[in-house]
Design a protein around this motif. Sequence first.
Motif, PDB file in Angstrom:
ATOM      1  N   LEU A   9       0.911  -1.264  -0.055  1.00  0.00           N
ATOM      2  CA  LEU A   9      -0.067  -0.055  -0.078  1.00  0.00           C
ATOM      3  C   LEU A   9       0.917   1.080  -0.004  1.00  0.00           C
ATOM      4  CD1 LEU A   9      -2.823   1.199   0.335  1.00  0.00           C
ATOM      5  CD2 LEU A   9      -2.461   1.085   2.771  1.00  0.00           C
ATOM      6  N   ILE A  10       0.677   1.968  -1.157  1.00  0.00           N
ATOM      7  CA  ILE A  10       1.324   3.405  -1.092  1.00  0.00           C
ATOM      8  C   ILE A  10       0.621   4.350  -0.524  1.00  0.00           C
ATOM      9  CG2 ILE A  10       2.577   4.840  -2.620  1.00  0.00           C
ATOM     10  CD1 ILE A  10       3.336   2.545  -4.154  1.00  0.00           C
TER      11      ILE A  10
ATOM     12  N   ILE B  18       4.106   1.976   2.012  1.00  0.00           N
ATOM     13  CA  ILE B  18       4.916   3.224   1.842  1.00  0.00           C
ATOM     14  C   ILE B  18       4.146   4.405   2.150  1.00  0.00           C
ATOM     15  CG2 ILE B  18       6.415   4.281   0.249  1.00  0.00           C
ATOM     16  CD1 ILE B  18       6.650   1.620  -1.283  1.00  0.00           C
ATOM     17  N   ALA B  19       4.772   5.025   3.481  1.00  0.00           N
ATOM     18  CA  ALA B  19       4.256   6.496   3.502  1.00  0.00           C
ATOM     19  C   ALA B  19       5.445   7.372   2.832  1.00  0.00           C
ATOM     20  CB  ALA B  19       4.299   6.729   5.080  1.00  0.00           C
TER      21      ALA B  19
ATOM     22  N   HIS C  13      -1.872  12.264   2.473  1.00  0.00           N
ATOM     23  CA  HIS C  13      -1.272  10.864   2.019  1.00  0.00           C
ATOM     24  C   HIS C  13      -1.155   9.740   3.215  1.00  0.00           C
ATOM     25  CE1 HIS C  13       1.019  12.384  -1.923  1.00  0.00           C
ATOM     26  NE2 HIS C  13       0.296  13.368  -1.371  1.00  0.00           N
ATOM     27  N   ILE C  14      -1.065  10.194   4.549  1.00  0.00           N
ATOM     28  CA  ILE C  14      -0.875   9.366   5.538  1.00  0.00           C
ATOM     29  C   ILE C  14      -2.101   9.414   6.566  1.00  0.00           C
ATOM     30  CG2 ILE C  14       1.370   9.163   5.325  1.00  0.00           C
ATOM     31  CD1 ILE C  14       0.677  11.348   8.393  1.00  0.00           C
TER      32      ILE C  14
ATOM     33  N   ILE D 233       7.014  -0.826   7.123  1.00  0.00           N
ATOM     34  CA  ILE D 233       6.651   0.539   6.618  1.00  0.00           C
ATOM     35  C   ILE D 233       7.922   0.900   6.072  1.00  0.00           C
ATOM     36  CG2 ILE D 233       6.713   1.421   8.924  1.00  0.00           C
ATOM     37  CD1 ILE D 233       4.246   3.340   8.008  1.00  0.00           C
ATOM     38  N   ILE D 234       7.874   1.803   4.966  1.00  0.00           N
ATOM     39  CA  ILE D 234       8.884   2.557   4.448  1.00  0.00           C
ATOM     40  C   ILE D 234       8.480   4.024   4.306  1.00  0.00           C
ATOM     41  CG2 ILE D 234      10.545   3.032   2.512  1.00  0.00           C
ATOM     42  CD1 ILE D 234       9.718  -0.056   1.733  1.00  0.00           C
ATOM     43  N   MET D 235       9.438   4.768   4.977  1.00  0.00           N
ATOM     44  CA  MET D 235       9.217   6.190   5.116  1.00  0.00           C
ATOM     45  C   MET D 235      10.543   7.137   4.627  1.00  0.00           C
ATOM     46  SD  MET D 235       7.086   6.171   8.829  1.00  0.00           S
ATOM     47  CE  MET D 235       7.261   7.873   8.839  1.00  0.00           C
TER      48      MET D 235
END
Length: 311
Positions: free
Chosen positions: A78-79, A106-107, A114-115, A130-132
């Motif tokens: 999920l982006i 992905i945040a 977006h978040i 989670i990628i930030m």
Amino acid sequence: MPRKSTNINAKNKFNLIVFIAIAVIIAATFFVDWQKIYVFFGLSETVNFAAGEGVSVHFIDVGQGDSALIITPEKSVLIDSGERDYATVVFNYLIAQNIAKLDYIIATHPHSDHIGGMSEIIDYFGASYIIMPKIPDELTPTTSAFMRLLGSIDDNSVELIYAKSGAIYDLGSGAEMEIIAPIDNAEYTGLNNYSVVVKFTHAGNSFLFTGDVESEAESDIADSGADITATVLAIAHHGSNSSSTSKFLGAVGGKYAVISVGSPNQYNHPRDETLARITNRNYEILRTDVHGNIVFDSTGAGLYVYVQKGT
């Protein structure tokens, strides 16, 4: 007799019309891209690419926000998640795709469009990673949306990964995603330019997700040496005039440009100047405010486009 002859002629004409109609339908079946017809007329087609049934990329209609979903038979990504008001929309969409747990989230950057709904998504579905972006302390927000997100990451034991350009993640079935940006050691004055930019590839099809990067970061990305060519470009910052420079659009060289945008919106997105630049680069434009959910089905035979309005 004349009356009988008239009836026969009418019948012959009717048969000829039917024959021509059948011939046109058969020809269209072979030569017409029906998915483009759906897109062109904005028609609704119900689609459900449940996890485990193929590779698909979904741009979810979350109004004036961003949310996209990548599904392969092995993984789901999920982006972004749109504003908090759209958490239920994203929640229901994931349920419809039979998502039980997300592998990656992905945040792209910590702005609420977006978040905003991401904490609710994590609390229900969970996620492995989670990628930030790693953001300078002076730019790190203290908004309620960002604080809720950090709380949900901790509460659900989601492993936090700071985006590093060049990192590649195997999503199975010959699919992978690569972190393109933020570029290492790049420094900016605003959050948008720190957006995580991701390239997803499968079966010769490629997608570039750009968050809200603006012209400065776009220029750095284009000059970085990374392969940013893509079949589908997610237009940055909802079509703002501060993004989608001609240089960047040309470097990507895509076929489709997807704009996640609400209508109406106070920012007048997408801007006419931006649309003109995209059109001049011969992209086919798809918009969530016009077409609703936009789904790409990636197969070895090609790339198929579906739109789904009003869900």
